[in-house]
Write a protein that holds these residues in place. Sequence first.
Motif, PDB file in Angstrom:
ATOM      1  N   SER A  91       0.790  -1.436   0.280  1.00 29.54           N
ATOM      2  CA  SER A  91       0.199  -0.106   0.188  1.00 29.54           C
ATOM      3  C   SER A  91       0.676   1.164  -0.192  1.00 29.54           C
ATOM      4  O   SER A  91       2.205   1.559   1.036  1.00 29.54           O
ATOM      5  N   ASP A  92       0.214   2.282  -0.614  1.00 29.12           N
ATOM      6  CA  ASP A  92       0.894   3.650  -0.505  1.00 29.12           C
ATOM      7  C   ASP A  92       0.135   4.313  -0.832  1.00 29.12           C
ATOM      8  O   ASP A  92      -1.805   4.086  -1.694  1.00 29.12           O
ATOM      9  N   ILE A  93      -0.256   5.528  -0.413  1.00 30.26           N
ATOM     10  CA  ILE A  93      -0.184   6.985  -0.856  1.00 30.26           C
ATOM     11  C   ILE A  93      -1.130   7.677  -2.121  1.00 30.26           C
ATOM     12  O   ILE A  93      -1.855   7.999  -2.987  1.00 30.26           O
ATOM     13  N   CYS A  94       0.087   7.057  -2.733  1.00 27.63           N
ATOM     14  CA  CYS A  94       1.218   7.942  -4.076  1.00 27.63           C
ATOM     15  C   CYS A  94       0.712   6.361  -5.130  1.00 27.63           C
ATOM     16  O   CYS A  94       0.990   5.684  -5.272  1.00 27.63           O
ATOM     17  N   ARG A  95      -0.307   7.021  -6.080  1.00 25.01           N
ATOM     18  CA  ARG A  95      -0.432   6.239  -7.463  1.00 25.01           C
ATOM     19  C   ARG A  95       0.382   5.575  -7.927  1.00 25.01           C
ATOM     20  O   ARG A  95       0.662   4.738  -8.490  1.00 25.01           O
ATOM     21  N   LYS A  96       1.061   6.963  -8.419  1.00 25.06           N
ATOM     22  CA  LYS A  96       2.333   6.113  -9.354  1.00 25.06           C
ATOM     23  C   LYS A  96       3.412   5.741  -8.635  1.00 25.06           C
ATOM     24  O   LYS A  96       4.038   4.259  -9.258  1.00 25.06           O
ATOM     25  N   MET A  97       3.517   5.803  -7.390  1.00 22.11           N
ATOM     26  CA  MET A  97       4.633   4.888  -6.689  1.00 22.11           C
ATOM     27  C   MET A  97       3.927   3.456  -6.184  1.00 22.11           C
ATOM     28  O   MET A  97       4.842   2.614  -6.583  1.00 22.11           O
ATOM     29  N   LEU A  98       2.934   2.998  -6.800  1.00 22.10           N
ATOM     30  CA  LEU A  98       1.813   2.136  -5.850  1.00 22.10           C
ATOM     31  C   LEU A  98       2.386   1.035  -7.792  1.00 22.10           C
ATOM     32  O   LEU A  98       2.031  -0.366  -7.252  1.00 22.10           O
ATOM     33  N   SER A  99       2.151   1.936  -8.691  1.00 19.33           N
ATOM     34  CA  SER A  99       1.813   1.789  -9.677  1.00 19.33           C
ATOM     35  C   SER A  99       3.990   0.836 -10.649  1.00 19.33           C
ATOM     36  O   SER A  99       3.877  -0.417 -10.600  1.00 19.33           O
ATOM     37  N   ILE A 100       4.378   1.292 -10.241  1.00 18.41           N
ATOM     38  CA  ILE A 100       5.786   0.905 -10.040  1.00 18.41           C
ATOM     39  C   ILE A 100       5.949   0.052  -9.287  1.00 18.41           C
ATOM     40  O   ILE A 100       6.453  -0.883  -9.796  1.00 18.41           O
ATOM     41  N   ALA A 101       5.700  -0.106  -7.895  1.00 19.42           N
ATOM     42  CA  ALA A 101       5.386  -1.474  -7.574  1.00 19.42           C
ATOM     43  C   ALA A 101       4.705  -2.607  -7.917  1.00 19.42           C
ATOM     44  O   ALA A 101       5.745  -3.599  -7.892  1.00 19.42           O
ATOM     45  N   GLU A 102       3.484  -2.192  -8.453  1.00 20.94           N
ATOM     46  CA  GLU A 102       3.100  -3.069  -8.985  1.00 20.94           C
ATOM     47  C   GLU A 102       3.843  -3.997  -9.933  1.00 20.94           C
ATOM     48  O   GLU A 102       3.977  -5.288 -10.516  1.00 20.94           O
ATOM     49  N   ARG A 103       5.185  -2.962 -11.438  1.00 20.58           N
ATOM     50  CA  ARG A 103       5.185  -3.262 -11.881  1.00 20.58           C
ATOM     51  C   ARG A 103       6.488  -3.962 -11.598  1.00 20.58           C
ATOM     52  O   ARG A 103       7.100  -4.793 -12.446  1.00 20.58           O
ATOM     53  N   LYS A 104       6.727  -3.660 -10.381  1.00 21.47           N
ATOM     54  CA  LYS A 104       8.648  -4.870  -9.815  1.00 21.47           C
ATOM     55  C   LYS A 104       7.926  -5.901  -9.223  1.00 21.47           C
ATOM     56  O   LYS A 104       8.730  -6.914  -9.513  1.00 21.47           O
ATOM     57  N   ILE A 105       6.791  -6.101  -8.961  1.00 28.47           N
ATOM     58  CA  ILE A 105       6.347  -7.084  -7.905  1.00 28.47           C
ATOM     59  C   ILE A 105       5.425  -8.081  -8.810  1.00 28.47           C
ATOM     60  O   ILE A 105       4.959  -8.773  -8.446  1.00 28.47           O
ATOM     61  N   ASP A 106       5.526  -7.486 -10.723  1.00 26.07           N
ATOM     62  CA  ASP A 106       4.459  -8.721 -10.752  1.00 26.07           C
ATOM     63  C   ASP A 106       5.272  -9.784 -11.420  1.00 26.07           C
ATOM     64  O   ASP A 106       3.562 -10.560 -11.398  1.00 26.07           O
ATOM     65  N   ASP A 107       6.064 -10.482 -11.055  1.00 23.42           N
ATOM     66  CA  ASP A 107       6.935 -11.777 -11.311  1.00 23.42           C
ATOM     67  C   ASP A 107       5.754 -12.107  -9.858  1.00 23.42           C
ATOM     68  O   ASP A 107       5.843 -13.901 -10.104  1.00 23.42           O
ATOM     69  N   TYR A 108       5.671 -11.697  -8.613  1.00 23.40           N
ATOM     70  CA  TYR A 108       5.487 -12.417  -7.599  1.00 23.40           C
ATOM     71  C   TYR A 108       3.932 -12.069  -7.454  1.00 23.40           C
ATOM     72  O   TYR A 108       3.336 -11.807  -5.848  1.00 23.40           O
ATOM     73  N   ARG A 109       2.912 -12.247  -7.873  1.00 22.32           N
ATOM     74  CA  ARG A 109       1.465 -11.279  -7.821  1.00 22.32           C
ATOM     75  C   ARG A 109       0.498 -12.529  -7.072  1.00 22.32           C
ATOM     76  O   ARG A 109      -0.442 -11.857  -6.977  1.00 22.32           O
ATOM     77  N   GLU A 110       0.318 -13.781  -6.925  1.00 20.39           N
ATOM     78  CA  GLU A 110      -0.377 -15.001  -6.389  1.00 20.39           C
ATOM     79  C   GLU A 110       0.000 -14.035  -5.249  1.00 20.39           C
ATOM     80  O   GLU A 110       0.571 -13.674  -4.392  1.00 20.39           O
ATOM     81  N   ASN A 111      -1.466 -14.120  -4.376  1.00 21.19           N
ATOM     82  CA  ASN A 111      -1.660 -13.510  -2.998  1.00 21.19           C
ATOM     83  C   ASN A 111      -1.084 -12.110  -2.956  1.00 21.19           C
ATOM     84  O   ASN A 111      -1.060 -12.335  -1.437  1.00 21.19           O
ATOM     85  N   ILE A 112      -1.220 -11.195  -3.505  1.00 14.24           N
ATOM     86  CA  ILE A 112      -0.469 -10.046  -3.666  1.00 14.24           C
ATOM     87  C   ILE A 112      -1.470  -9.014  -3.624  1.00 14.24           C
ATOM     88  O   ILE A 112      -1.480  -9.085  -5.126  1.00 14.24           O
ATOM     89  N   ARG A 113      -2.145  -8.111  -3.246  1.00 16.24           N
ATOM     90  CA  ARG A 113      -3.356  -7.062  -3.166  1.00 16.24           C
ATOM     91  C   ARG A 113      -2.071  -5.996  -3.287  1.00 16.24           C
ATOM     92  O   ARG A 113      -1.736  -4.809  -2.148  1.00 16.24           O
TER      93      ARG A 113
END
Length: 241
Positions: free
Chosen positions: A82-104
């Motif tokens: 989680s983060d309050i910054c949308r762009k930060m969170l979008s970058i986090a999603e891209r970085k963690i993309d290979d481990y998406r199972e059980n991640i929200r």
Amino acid sequence: MKNAAEFENTRDDVFERIASRYDLLCDLFSLGIHRIWKRRVSDLVSEEPWDNLLDVASGTGDIVLKLLQKKKLLSNQKVIVSDICRKMLSIAERKIDDYRENIRFERINAHSINEIDSSSIDVYSISLGLKICDREKAMQEAFRVLKPGGRFVSLEASNIPFNWLHNLYLFYMALCMPFIGWVATGGDSSAYKYLLHGVRDFPSAEDLKTEIESIGFEKVKYERLSLGIVAIHIAVKPECA
């Protein structure tokens, strides 16, 4: 428990502006040492028994990424990044993309975590985010969402125990941070202003321990890293809370 950085996201969307350069900024300000600090946090979190982990002020997702690289999640384990910054969170999603199972991924304000039920989280982690929060509000929310017996884990700026060395470090930060920040952010002066204030005005490891205890946490302990430039605090929500 004031906001050490004097930052208010409704007044300044600085982290939206510098999101794409945030990792570079951290590397430059800490000479890359922040990676070691975050690895230590992820190691401590991985050692805790948990089913539900909430990582607040995740930024670009380094803590959770290091955790996932170290250890595959069990089928019962769920992580909220989680983060309050949308762009930060979008970058986090891209970085963690290979481990998406059980991640929200959730856009969450640390001051008011309305998205999370009370007493539903086993481990709450926050890294280098308390300095830009009202600490009391953030820690009260951490206490609320944690289950009885749940763990609070915080990595934050701290004090070098030797005053002369700590003052020398602050002098270095005041001297170098404006130039490094100006270069890394393309001249966005507010970015390094908040970080400098947050480092300079954040409480000592001992004082933060007292603040955490005042919220209601128990068994509070801390570990200084890099001579005390930062410290990791771990605390437990009482079983009877």
